[in-house]
Design a protein around this motif. Structure first.
Motif, PDB file in Angstrom:
ATOM      1  N   GLU A  36       0.807  -1.214   0.000  1.00 52.21           N
ATOM      2  CA  GLU A  36       0.000   0.000   0.000  1.00 52.21           C
ATOM      3  C   GLU A  36       0.842   1.266   0.000  1.00 52.21           C
ATOM      4  OE1 GLU A  36      -4.210   1.411   1.964  1.00 52.21           O
ATOM      5  OE2 GLU A  36      -2.982  -0.037   3.049  1.00 52.21           O
ATOM      6  N   GLY A  37       2.071   1.158   0.515  1.00 54.55           N
ATOM      7  CA  GLY A  37       2.962   2.310   0.491  1.00 54.55           C
ATOM      8  C   GLY A  37       2.717   3.312   1.595  1.00 54.55           C
ATOM      9  N   GLY A  38       1.820   2.990   2.528  1.00 55.94           N
ATOM     10  CA  GLY A  38       1.509   3.905   3.608  1.00 55.94           C
ATOM     11  C   GLY A  38       0.235   3.464   4.301  1.00 55.94           C
ATOM     12  N   GLY A  39      -0.225   4.276   5.243  1.00 55.16           N
ATOM     13  CA  GLY A  39      -1.397   3.933   6.022  1.00 55.16           C
ATOM     14  C   GLY A  39      -2.508   4.948   5.878  1.00 55.16           C
ATOM     15  N   VAL A  40      -2.888   5.560   6.992  1.00 52.64           N
ATOM     16  CA  VAL A  40      -4.042   6.467   7.004  1.00 52.64           C
ATOM     17  C   VAL A  40      -3.866   7.651   6.047  1.00 52.64           C
ATOM     18  CG1 VAL A  40      -3.162   7.746   9.019  1.00 52.64           C
ATOM     19  CG2 VAL A  40      -5.604   7.782   8.495  1.00 52.64           C
ATOM     20  N   LEU A  41      -2.656   8.140   5.877  1.00 50.64           N
ATOM     21  CA  LEU A  41      -2.436   9.287   4.995  1.00 50.64           C
ATOM     22  C   LEU A  41      -2.703   8.946   3.531  1.00 50.64           C
ATOM     23  CD1 LEU A  41       0.823  10.755   6.572  1.00 50.64           C
ATOM     24  CD2 LEU A  41      -1.434  11.852   6.533  1.00 50.64           C
TER      25      LEU A  41
ATOM     26  N   GLN B 128       2.953   8.028  14.003  1.00 51.77           N
ATOM     27  CA  GLN B 128       3.193   6.811  14.776  1.00 51.77           C
ATOM     28  C   GLN B 128       2.852   5.614  13.902  1.00 51.77           C
ATOM     29  OE1 GLN B 128       0.745   8.074  18.241  1.00 51.77           O
ATOM     30  NE2 GLN B 128       2.582   7.604  19.446  1.00 51.77           N
ATOM     31  N   LEU B 129       3.795   4.693  13.774  1.00 48.69           N
ATOM     32  CA  LEU B 129       3.618   3.504  12.942  1.00 48.69           C
ATOM     33  C   LEU B 129       3.060   2.380  13.807  1.00 48.69           C
ATOM     34  CD1 LEU B 129       7.028   3.601  11.001  1.00 48.69           C
ATOM     35  CD2 LEU B 129       4.920   4.895  10.556  1.00 48.69           C
ATOM     36  N   GLY B 130       1.911   1.852  13.414  1.00 46.03           N
ATOM     37  CA  GLY B 130       1.316   0.768  14.177  1.00 46.03           C
ATOM     38  C   GLY B 130       1.008   1.141  15.612  1.00 46.03           C
TER      39      GLY B 130
ATOM     40  N   ASP C 110      -0.767   4.936  11.565  1.00 44.90           N
ATOM     41  CA  ASP C 110      -2.200   4.953  11.868  1.00 44.90           C
ATOM     42  C   ASP C 110      -2.559   6.062  12.852  1.00 44.90           C
ATOM     43  OD1 ASP C 110      -1.111   3.868  14.163  1.00 44.90           O
ATOM     44  OD2 ASP C 110      -2.350   2.059  14.178  1.00 44.90           O
ATOM     45  N   ASN C 111      -1.586   6.939  13.145  1.00 46.02           N
ATOM     46  CA  ASN C 111      -1.833   8.074  14.036  1.00 46.02           C
ATOM     47  C   ASN C 111      -0.890   9.204  13.621  1.00 46.02           C
ATOM     48  OD1 ASN C 111      -3.388   8.995  16.337  1.00 46.02           O
ATOM     49  ND2 ASN C 111      -1.455   9.093  17.447  1.00 46.02           N
ATOM     50  N   VAL C 112      -1.447  10.365  13.260  1.00 36.76           N
ATOM     51  CA  VAL C 112      -0.643  11.417  12.627  1.00 36.76           C
ATOM     52  C   VAL C 112      -1.010  12.789  13.173  1.00 36.76           C
ATOM     53  CG1 VAL C 112      -0.148  12.597  10.440  1.00 36.76           C
ATOM     54  CG2 VAL C 112      -0.412  10.102  10.480  1.00 36.76           C
TER      55      VAL C 112
ATOM     56  N   THR D  80      -4.970  13.126  12.315  1.00 40.47           N
ATOM     57  CA  THR D  80      -5.818  12.032  11.861  1.00 40.47           C
ATOM     58  C   THR D  80      -5.386  10.717  12.489  1.00 40.47           C
ATOM     59  OG1 THR D  80      -6.835  11.013   9.912  1.00 40.47           O
ATOM     60  CG2 THR D  80      -4.457  11.440   9.805  1.00 40.47           C
ATOM     61  N   SER D  81      -6.319   9.774  12.500  1.00 41.64           N
ATOM     62  CA  SER D  81      -6.044   8.478  13.117  1.00 41.64           C
ATOM     63  C   SER D  81      -7.091   7.470  12.662  1.00 41.64           C
ATOM     64  CB  SER D  81      -6.084   8.602  14.648  1.00 41.64           C
ATOM     65  OG  SER D  81      -5.970   7.331  15.253  1.00 41.64           O
TER      66      SER D  81
END
Length: 383
Positions: free
Chosen positions: A173-178, A204-206, A215-217, A233-234
């Motif tokens: 996916e190359g990333g998470g929530v962002l 924060q990763l995981g 998953d937390n930014v 965001t999270s």
């Protein structure tokens, strides 16, 4: 041509969603004629259409005039380039690519400007955001001095992340929530207030899930005019908050709970500060409720606009070229966090690509995939 023949590439959640409204005739002068997916069971429900087990076969079939690309993110670039090079109009799901360098490669392939190339940023059709954009563009807010968006209602469970081997991995996916949930929010922020010029991200990763991506930014922005912004965001916070606040010299706009509130200064706060003789005085204010139908955004409106652009030359609501902006900002936030540095925009796309490739190469994360319970994912669209 008086009707656009569509093919959908990728028949997961989003592909099936696009197929549903096209088959129901919700887009005028459009016909769904073909679908493709490498996973055969995803094609079983579409026996009335032409089905293909690869994007290449669909693109070369002669059965379609345009494609909607709804595959995992990394494939958007290669499939988009292939479709453009074979003379098809392209509508690509968000994000248009995983990182800026791939965005540039994809956009560079759009050499035939007779082909319509758009991105699925349906939030641009939401009446609330359209009303806010009008207020800003008309000068009602004056110079923007601060933005603040807390959008922590993107809650996702472990089951969500375990539903696909590609999800929430650097390689898949190359990333998470962002990159997954927030492209629309970042696109909206830039569409409304413009792009920042400096970014400092804290990711924060995981933090809340067994994943290797963010998953937390929390991110801090600086704008060319000296304005500042914060974006939070999270996917791990419940019940979460969704509050967009834009402050200008003429007042403050707030979108929360589906309602727009405008606290308007009678005069510019900047001018008032310079001219007032009293140290504790403030501009007089008006509290204004801005009417806007809370009907939400509509994917089919973007697709209709795409069809109208092909057949009539209508201007696009969300040109693919503008899809790079949200990707670049997401990349900059994550790159800033990973390097613990403030990042100047425009982002060095090659440097970020190298960092992402390093994360992929060094990853030792083992993804456990579990079949998720079928549910209505469209409830997550209203943001």
């Amino acid at each position: 041509m008086n009707k656009v023949r569509f093919g959908i590439i990728g028949m997961g959640n989003m592909g099936r969603f696009h197929a549903d409204y096209l088959l129901k005739g919700q887009v005028a002068r459009a016909e769904l004629t073909a679908v493709s997916d490498s996973y055969a069971p995803n094609l079983a429900a579409y026996s009335q259409l032409k089905t293909f087990d690869s994007s290449e076969a669909l693109i070369r079939s002669g059965s379609v005039d345009a494609v909607i690309i709804a595959t995992p993110h990394f494939l958007h670039t290669t499939i988009g380039i292939d479709a453009l090079q074979h003379g098809l109009h392209v509508l690509v799901e968000k994000p248009i690519s995983v990182h800026k360098a791939d965005c540039e490669r994809l956009l560079a392939a759009h050499t035939d400007k007779r082909l319509v190339f758009a991105a699925m940023f349906q939030q641009r059709t939401d009446p609330r955001y359209k009303r806010i954009k009008h207020l800003i563009a008309s000068g009602e807010l004056g110079q923007i001095v601060r933005t603040n968006w807390i959008v922590t209602d993107w809650y996702r469970t472990e089951a969500y992340y375990a539903s696909g081997g590609w999800r929430a991995t650097w390689k898949g996916e190359g990333g998470g929530v962002l990159l997954n949930q927030c492209p629309h929010n970042l696109d909206m922020l830039i569409w409304l207030a413009g792009a920042p010029c400096r970014v400092r991200g804290f990711c924060q990763l995981g933090r809340y899930h067994n994943i290797e991506v963010e998953d937390n930014v929390t991110a801090y922005f600086e704008y060319p005019n000296g304005g500042t912004g914060v974006f939070i965001t999270s996917t791990g916070e419940a019940p979460g908050t969704n509050r967009l606040e834009i402050v200008g010299e003429r007042g403050r706009l707030v979108l929360e709970g589906g309602r727009i509130s405008f606290t308007r200064n009678e005069v510019s706060m900047l001018e008032f500060s310079k001219t007032s003789k009293a140290g504790f005085a403030r501009p007089e204010i008006w509290n204004v409720e801005i009417p806007a139908p809370n009907t939400g955004a509509a994917h089919h409106e973007i697709t209709q606009n795409f069809v109208d652009a092909i057949l009539d030359g209508a201007p696009l609501i969300s040109p693919a070229a503008e899809g790079m902006h949200s990707v670049e900002l997401a990349n900059a936030i994550l790159y800033s966090s990973l390097t613990q540095q403030t990042i100047e925009l425009p982002l060095d796309g090659a440097a970020y690509e190298a960092k992402l490739n390093q994360l992929i190469a060094e990853s030792r994360f083992e993804k456990k995939v579990v079949q998720a319970t079928a549910e209505d994912f469209t409830k997550s669209f209203s943001r």
